[in-house]
Design a protein around this motif. Structure first.
Motif, short mmCIF file in Angstrom:
data_model
loop_
_atom_site.label_atom_id
_atom_site.label_comp_id
_atom_site.label_asym_id
_atom_site.label_seq_id
_atom_site.Cartn_x
_atom_site.Cartn_y
_atom_site.Cartn_z
N GLY A 250 7.42 55.79 11.66
CA GLY A 250 8.98 55.98 11.96
C GLY A 250 9.60 56.15 10.50
O GLY A 250 9.03 57.02 9.65
N ALA A 251 10.43 55.35 10.16
CA ALA A 251 11.34 55.50 8.58
C ALA A 251 10.36 54.65 7.68
O ALA A 251 10.94 55.02 6.33
CB ALA A 251 12.66 55.10 8.78
N GLN B 251 17.00 58.64 17.10
CA GLN B 251 16.35 57.23 16.87
C GLN B 251 16.29 56.52 18.23
O GLN B 251 15.13 55.62 18.64
CB GLN B 251 16.86 56.21 15.85
CG GLN B 251 16.31 56.85 14.57
CD GLN B 251 16.81 56.22 13.19
OE1 GLN B 251 17.90 55.44 13.27
NE2 GLN B 251 16.24 56.35 12.05
N HIS B 331 12.42 62.76 11.27
CA HIS B 331 12.43 62.61 9.81
C HIS B 331 13.56 63.46 9.06
O HIS B 331 14.24 62.56 8.41
CB HIS B 331 10.89 62.99 9.32
CG HIS B 331 10.92 62.70 7.93
ND1 HIS B 331 10.26 63.52 6.99
CD2 HIS B 331 11.24 61.58 7.23
CE1 HIS B 331 10.11 62.64 5.90
NE2 HIS B 331 10.92 61.64 5.74
N ASN B 335 15.18 59.69 10.39
CA ASN B 335 14.51 58.48 9.24
C ASN B 335 14.78 58.68 7.93
O ASN B 335 14.83 57.89 7.12
CB ASN B 335 12.97 58.79 9.43
CG ASN B 335 12.81 58.38 11.07
OD1 ASN B 335 13.47 57.56 11.76
ND2 ASN B 335 11.62 58.71 11.31
#
Lengths: 275, 382, 154
Positions: A250-251, B251, B331, B335
Motif C-alpha cells: 500500500g502506501a 483507496q 501509487h 499512495n
C-alpha cells in the motif's frame, strides 16, 4: 537526510550452525570497526560476492555486541549462497534497517510472542531482551507453530527457556507422529485458551502472512487492542533505504515503516489480495 | 518570476555557446526516429524547427508545422529522468584474488557527475523533477548520484505553445507555464513579423548567464502575447483529470471489478513506467566476470509491471496484471500523496501516448469506484 | 449425581448453560479416566459418547496403511471430542489416544440425542455450542491445509 549507504561493509563469518535442513545460523564479525547497535526486529542486507543481496532479520542477542547473528533459509540463489558460507567467508553487510519490536512499550504489560516457522528468528532478539529484563514485564507467553516437530528452530534454546518457569511456552505443529508430546493444530487456536488479561497485553507476531492475519484476528477477538498487536511484514527488498520502491505495501515502504508494523495499520491490507 | 526580456534567435545561439563555454553538456530536443528525443544540442539547427507532434492514446506522429517554431511540439517519449537517474548505473565493484578466495574488496565506482544543461524543459517536467527530488534527494536517505547530477544541472524551461492530445497538466496544476525550478525560462513568440523568445531568469546563475546574452527588455505587447499563448494552451488540454476526492476514491475501491477489466487490455509491458517522468523505482543487479574474480553492483530502472518486482519466497505478490496496474495507478494518484504529500503524476500524458493498448490513465482513474457509486445511487432511489 | 452436574456445568463447553438443562445433560454423563497410551476410541466405531476433556491431552490420529499414524490435532483441557454425535451414521473417523493421563466426562450420545429430540430447547442450546465448535475446527483445518510454513508450492 544522509547519503544512502549502498556499499556493504565487509564482515567475516565466525561461526555457522546448521539449524534445520536448509537453515543455517551465521555469526558475522566486521572486518574492521565495531558491530553497529541494533534493535530487536531490525534486519540487514547481506551480500554474497557476485550473487547479490538479501534482507535477513537479525536473530542475535541485542546485548551481545561482538557479532551479528542471522538465520538464513535456503530459498533462492542469494540465500543459498549465504547459507552455504563457511567460517572465514567474507560477506557484505548493510544495515541495520527497519522498525523494532516494541520491547520498551511492552514494559509493565503481559507480552504474547507468536512465532510461525522461521518467524522465530526475527523474534529471538526480542525474546532475549525480555528474558534479560524479566522483572520489567508481566506474563511472558511464547506460542510457536511449525510444520512438524523436526522443523522446530532453536530446539535447544526452546528447552532452555522452558526450564525458566517464568515464561509459558506452547509449541504446536501442523502434524506429528506418535512420538510428539506437544500440541498439534494451528497457532491461532491456542490464543483463546491463554486466559489473557487483554487490557494489559501486548503481542508481537512473526510468521507467514496468512498465519499472522489469523493470529491478529484471534488476538483481537480475545480483546487485545489492535494497536497493541505488532506484526513483522515482508515484501521484496532491494535497497532498504526507501529509494527503490520494491517493498511497497500500500502506501508503506516496509523498509521505512516496517518490517514491524501495528495490526491496526495493516489489518485492512492483510485482507486484500496481491497488495 | 524574474523580469522578462526579449531574446532573438541569435541570442538563443549565444546562450548555447555560453553554456558550452562553461563546460555544460547541453541536451535538448532533436528529431530522431520520427520522434522528439533529448540529445546533444550545440546549435539552433539541431532543434526540430517546423515539426510538431500529434498525440492520442496509443498514438504519436510527427507532422510538419506551417511555421518554423523550434519548440512547436508538446513532448517526446523520453523524460529528463534518464539523465538524472540513468537507466543503468554502476554503484560499486568488488574484487577478489581468485574464485575460491574468502576475501574481497569493494571499490567505489567513478562518481564524478556529468554537468548537464537541459534545454526545452516543460513545466510538467520541472514539476516531475521536483517530485523526484523529494524521493531521491530530500528523503531519509539521499541517492548520491541523483543528488550530484541534479545539483550540477542547468534548467532552461520552454513554456508550452501548444497542448498535446494527451496532455492534462492544467488538471494537475503543473503547467503549461513554468513557475519554479528553472534557471532560465523561454516562451517562443512567433508570428508573421518575428521569431523571438521571451526570457526570464529563475535563479541567480540563470540571471548571471542572462546578463551576458544580447537581450532587450520586454514590453506590454510581448507579455500580452505570451499570456495569450499560455492561456490558449491551458484551454486546449487533450485530457482532464478530476483530482478532487480522487485519492480517497481510489483507496476505497481497491477491489473494484474495473481493475480486472483494465487487465484484459493492459499488456503489462511497462511502457508507462519507462516514459513516466516521476517513476523512480530501481532494482539492484549483480554480475561477475567469467573468472569469478570481479563483481559489479548495478542500479537499473525497474517497473512495477514485471513479475519480479514483487517477488518474494518463490512467488510474486502481484501475480495478476490487475494487481500490477492497480499498484501503479494507486501509487501515482493516491499512495504517493500519503508518502510524499503530492500526487506522483504531472499530467504529461506520456503513459497514454506510449501505451500500446491505448489505456488512458484519466479515463481509468475516473472509472474506478463509479460502479459502487451507481449501486449506491440505485439503492438511494429504490 | 449432584457433583457430576456441577462438573459438567464447570466445563468450558457448558459455560453459561441453564441449570435445568445442565441437570438433563448430567443425566447422560459419567466420569472417565484414561491411562497414557490408552485409546478413547478408534476409527469406524460408533459414536456412543461425547468427551468433555477435563485434564490431559488427547491426540487425534489417522493411521494410513503401511505408515506410522499421523497426529493431525490434539485436544486438551476444556476441549470436547465427538462433534459427530448428531450426524448419522454416528461413526468416528479417526483414532483418539490419551497422550498422558486423561480425565474426561463422557456424555452418552444416544441418551443426549433422545433428550434433545424430546426437548427442542435443550437441542437448540446444544446446537448453539456444537456448531461454533465445528465451524472453528473447519477454519483451523483450512488454515492447516495451507501448509503456511512449507517452502514448496502447493
Amino acid at each position: 537526510m544522509k547519503a544512502a549507504p549502498l556499499r556493504p561493509a565487509p564482515y567475516r563469518v565466525r561461526r555457522i550452525k546448521r539449524e534445520l535442513h536448509g537453515v543455517t545460523t551465521l555469526e558475522l564479525v566486521p572486518a574492521q570497526g565495531a558491530v553497529p547497535a541494533f534493535e530487536p526486529g531490525q534486519f540487514n542486507m547481506l551480500y554474497a560476492f557476485g550473487v547479490g543481496e538479501a534482507a535477513i532479520s537479525i536473530s542475535g542477542d541485542p546485548a551481545q555486541a561482538d557479532c551479528l547473528t542471522h538465520t538464513v533459509r535456503e530459498m533462492g540463489a542469494i540465500s543459498t549462497a549465504l547459507a552455504q558460507a563457511h567460517p572465514g567467508t567474507m560477506l557484505g553487510v548493510r544495515g541495520p534497517f527497519g522498525t523494532a519490536w516494541p520491547t520498551r512499550a511492552a514494559e509493565g504489560l503481559d507480552v504474547v510472542l507468536i512465532a510461525g516457522g522461521l518467524g522465530l528468528a526475527p523474534l529471538r532478539p526480542a525474546i532475549l531482551r525480555l528474558l534479560a529484563a524479566r522483572p520489567l514485564y508481566g506474563r511472558l507467553i511464547l506460542l510457536y507453530g511449525a510444520r512438524s516437530p523436526n522443523e522446530l528452530l532453536y530446539r535447544h534454546e526452546l528447552e532452555h527457556w522452558r526450564q525458566r518457569l517464568d515464561v509459558d511456552i506452547h509449541v504446536t505443529v501442523d502434524y506429528a507422529d506418535a512420538g510428539w508430546h506437544g500440541n498439534v493444530g494451528v497457532v491461532p487456536r491456542l490464543i483463546p485458551r491463554l486466559g489473557l488479561d487483554a487490557q494489559n497485553t501486548l503481542a508481537m507476531v512473526c510468521g507467514p502472512e496468512v498465519m499472522m492475519r489469523f493470529c491478529g484476528a484471534a488476538l483481537h477477538d480475545a480483546g487485545v487492542a489492535m494497536d497493541r498487536i505488532h506484526l513483522s511484514m515482508e515484501r521484496n527488498m532491494k535497497c532498504a533505504l526507501g529509494l527503490c520502491g520494491h517493498c511497497q505495501f500500500g502506501a508503506d515502504f516496509i523498509c521505512k515503516t516496517g518490517a514491524v508494523m501495528r495490526y491496526d495499520q495493516v489489518a485492512q491490507r492483510l485482507r486484500l489480495r496481491e497488495i | 518570476m524574474g523580469e522578462e526580456y526579449r531574446l532573438t534567435l541569435a541570442g538563443l545561439q549565444a546562450l548555447l555557446d555560453a553554456l558550452g563555454a562553461r563546460g555544460y553538456h547541453i541536451l535538448g530536443p532533436r528529431l530522431r526516429d520520427e520522434a522528439i528525443i533529448y540529445d546533444e544540442v550545440t546549435k539552433l539547427a539541431d532543434l526540430p524547427a517546423g515539426w510538431t507532434d500529434r498525440q492520442e492514446a496509443g498514438q504519436y506522429r510527427m507532422e510538419r508545422r506551417a511555421d518554423n517554431a523550434l519548440f512547436g511540439y508538446a513532448l517526446g517519449p523520453q523524460a529528463w529522468r534518464r539523465f538524472l537517474q540513468p537507466p543503468r548505473h554502476t554503484l560499486w565493484r568488488a574484487r577478489r584474488a581468485d574464485p575460491a578466495a574468502d576475501d574481497f574488496d569493494i571499490l567505489p565506482a567513478d562518481t564524478a557527475p556529468p554537468k548537464f544543461a537541459f534545454l526545452g524543459v516543460r513545466a510538467c517536467e520541472l514539476h516531475a523533477i521536483s517530485i523526484q527530488d523529494r524521493i531521491l534527494r530530500d528523503n531519509a536517505y539521499a541517492d548520491a548520484s541523483y543528488t550530484a547530477r541534479r545539483a550540477e544541472a542547468f534548467f532552461i524551461a520552454v513554456n508550452c505553445g501548444m497542448a498535446g492530445g494527451t496532455c492534462f497538466c492544467a488538471s494537475m496544476g503543473t503547467g503549461p507555464t513554468a513557475q519554479t525550478g528553472y534557471d532560465l525560462a523561454l516562451t517562443e513568440l512567433l508570428d508573421a513579423t518575428r521569431h523571438e523568445f521571451l526570457i526570464r531568469a529563475g535563479s541567480a546563475r540563470g540571471a548571471a548567464l542572462l546578463a551576458i546574452l544580447p537581450h532587450t527588455p520586454a514590453n506590454e505587447a510581448d507579455r500580452a502575447q505570451e499570456a495569450a499563448i499560455l492561456a490558449d494552451t491551458a484551454q486546449h488540454m487533450g485530457r482532464t483529470l478530476e483530482t478532487n476526492g480522487l485519492k480517497e476514491r481510489l483507496q476505497a475501491n481497491l477491489e473494484d471489478p474495473h481493475w480486472d477489466e483494465i487487465a484484459t487490455r493492459c499488456l503489462s509491458c511497462g511502457n508507462c513506467t519507462m516514459v513516466c517522468p516521476t517513476c523512480f523505482c530501481t532494482t539492484l543487479e549483480d554480475h561477475t566476470n567469467l573468472a569469478g574474480t570481479e563483481a559489479v553492483r548495478e542500479q537499473r530502472w525497474d517497473s512495477c509491471f514485471t513479475l519480479d518486482f514483487s517477488y518474494i519466497h518463490g512467488d510474486s505478490v502481484r501475480a495478476g496484471i490487475a494487481a500490477r496496474y492497480r499498484h501503479w495507478l494507486t501509487h501515482k494518484l493516491a499512495n504517493w500523496v500519503d508518502q510524499f504529500g503530492e500526487m506522483g503524476c504531472v499530467g504529461c500524458g506520456r503513459c497514454l501516448t506510449w501505451c500500446p493498448a491505448a489505456i488512458d490513465i484519466t479515463a481509468e482513474a475516473a472509472a474506478i469506484g463509479r460502479a459502487t457509486h451507481d449501486q449506491e445511487d440505485q439503492h438511494g432511489n429504490a | 449425581m449432584e457433583t457430576l452436574e456441577r462438573i459438567v456445568l464447570a466445563h468450558r463447553f457448558f459455560a453459561g448453560f441453564e441449570a435445568e438443562l445442565g441437570a438433563l445433560v448430567a443425566g447422560c454423563a459419567r466420569n472417565l479416566r484414561f491411562t497414557p497410551g490408552q485409546y478413547l476410541f478408534h476409527a469406524d466405531e460408533d459414536v456412543n459418547q461425547i468427551y468433555l476433556i477435563r485434564h490431559g491431552v488427547v491426540a487425534l490420529e489417522i493411521a494410513p496403511p503401511g505408515r506410522a499414524p499421523v497426529m493431525f490435532a490434539t485436544e486438551g483441557e476444556g476441549d470436547i471430542l465427538g462433534t459427530s454425535w448428531l450426524v448419522p451414521p454416528y461413526r468416528w473417523r479417526f483414532d483418539a489416544r490419551a497422550v498422558g493421563l486423561v480425565r474426561a466426562i463422557g456424555l452418552d450420545a444416544q441418551c443426549l440425542r433422545a433428550k434433545c429430540e424430546a426437548d427442542h430447547h435443550l437441542g437448540y442450546e446444544m446446537m448453539k455450542r456444537f456448531l461454533p465448535e465445528l465451524s472453528a475446527r473447519l477454519d483451523q483445518t483450512r488454515l492447516q491445509m495451507l501448509d503456511v510454513y512449507g517452502t514448496a508450492k502447493p
